[in-house]
Design a protein around this motif. Structure first.
Motif, PDB file in Angstrom:
ATOM      1  N   TYR A  73       0.826  -1.202   0.000  1.00 31.58           N
ATOM      2  CA  TYR A  73       0.000   0.000   0.000  1.00 31.58           C
ATOM      3  C   TYR A  73       0.862   1.253   0.000  1.00 31.58           C
ATOM      4  N   ALA A  74       0.343   2.288  -0.631  1.00 28.02           N
ATOM      5  CA  ALA A  74       0.940   3.605  -0.493  1.00 28.02           C
ATOM      6  C   ALA A  74       0.723   4.084   0.938  1.00 28.02           C
ATOM      7  N   ASP A  75       1.652   4.831   1.447  1.00 28.13           N
ATOM      8  CA  ASP A  75       1.534   5.333   2.822  1.00 28.13           C
ATOM      9  C   ASP A  75       0.257   6.151   2.999  1.00 28.13           C
ATOM     10  N   SER A  76      -0.155   6.840   1.963  1.00 33.30           N
ATOM     11  CA  SER A  76      -1.312   7.726   2.062  1.00 33.30           C
ATOM     12  C   SER A  76      -2.638   6.986   2.243  1.00 33.30           C
ATOM     13  N   VAL A  77      -2.662   5.688   1.925  1.00 33.91           N
ATOM     14  CA  VAL A  77      -3.912   4.939   2.027  1.00 33.91           C
ATOM     15  C   VAL A  77      -3.825   3.807   3.045  1.00 33.91           C
ATOM     16  N   LYS A  78      -2.656   3.558   3.576  1.00 32.53           N
ATOM     17  CA  LYS A  78      -2.470   2.436   4.494  1.00 32.53           C
ATOM     18  C   LYS A  78      -3.391   2.591   5.703  1.00 32.53           C
ATOM     19  N   GLY A  79      -4.077   1.515   6.022  1.00 33.10           N
ATOM     20  CA  GLY A  79      -5.017   1.541   7.130  1.00 33.10           C
ATOM     21  C   GLY A  79      -6.419   1.970   6.743  1.00 33.10           C
ATOM     22  N   ARG A  80      -6.582   2.498   5.541  1.00 28.46           N
ATOM     23  CA  ARG A  80      -7.907   2.936   5.073  1.00 28.46           C
ATOM     24  C   ARG A  80      -8.400   2.099   3.886  1.00 28.46           C
ATOM     25  N   PHE A  81      -7.471   1.648   3.044  1.00 23.65           N
ATOM     26  CA  PHE A  81      -7.822   0.896   1.844  1.00 23.65           C
ATOM     27  C   PHE A  81      -7.362  -0.554   2.002  1.00 23.65           C
ATOM     28  N   THR A  82      -8.108  -1.472   1.384  1.00 21.76           N
ATOM     29  CA  THR A  82      -7.735  -2.881   1.372  1.00 21.76           C
ATOM     30  C   THR A  82      -7.899  -3.431  -0.032  1.00 21.76           C
ATOM     31  N   ILE A  83      -6.824  -4.059  -0.541  1.00 28.77           N
ATOM     32  CA  ILE A  83      -6.887  -4.718  -1.837  1.00 28.77           C
ATOM     33  C   ILE A  83      -7.079  -6.215  -1.603  1.00 28.77           C
ATOM     34  N   SER A  84      -7.916  -6.820  -2.441  1.00 26.45           N
ATOM     35  CA  SER A  84      -8.138  -8.264  -2.344  1.00 26.45           C
ATOM     36  C   SER A  84      -8.443  -8.786  -3.739  1.00 26.45           C
TER      37      SER A  84
END
Length: 125
Positions: free
Chosen positions: A60-71
């Motif tokens: 993840y990009a630092d800007s989205v880590k903890g907010r976005f999830t890829i699956s």
């Protein structure tokens, strides 16, 4: 080579959520690394998230880590990007990308041969 079609974009208020989908056709989906990139007006395309061909590794990009999830769902030939806590700065066209097996750096757009047409995400303040 795979054909990628994104969906799920839209307009949402800050703090809201969206789930993007990207359906692939034309290749052996399970052999592809998959990623999401985004591009805002006047800015370069930037990395958002990636998942390896065999699934266990995500980035993840630092800007989205903890907010976005890829699956990914290999049976359904689909990769997802679940987005929570959306911010106005997340506004961009989001692109799905695929690379067959070998890639040295999944965060770099040039590593990917196949791209979708993009889906617009707009976050209002």
């Amino acid at each position: 080579q795979v054909t990628l079609v994104e969906s799920g974009g839209g307009l949402v208020q800050a703090g809201g959520s969206l789930r993007l989908s990207c359906e692939a056709s034309g290749g052996t989906f399970s052999n592809y690394h998959l990623a999401w990139f985004r591009q805002a007006p006047g800015k370069e395309r930037e990395f958002v998230a990636a998942i390896t061909w065999n699934g266990p590794n995500t980035y993840y990009a630092d800007s989205v880590k903890g907010r976005f999830t890829i699956s990914r769902d290999n049976a359904g030939n689909t990769v997802y990007l679940q987005m929570y806590g959306l911010k106005p700065e997340d506004t961009a066209v989001y692109y799905c990308a695929a690379q067959h097996l070998f890639a040295s750096n999944l965060r770099v757009p040039a590593q990917y041969n196949d791209w979708g047409q993009g889906t617009q995400v707009t976050v209002s303040s």
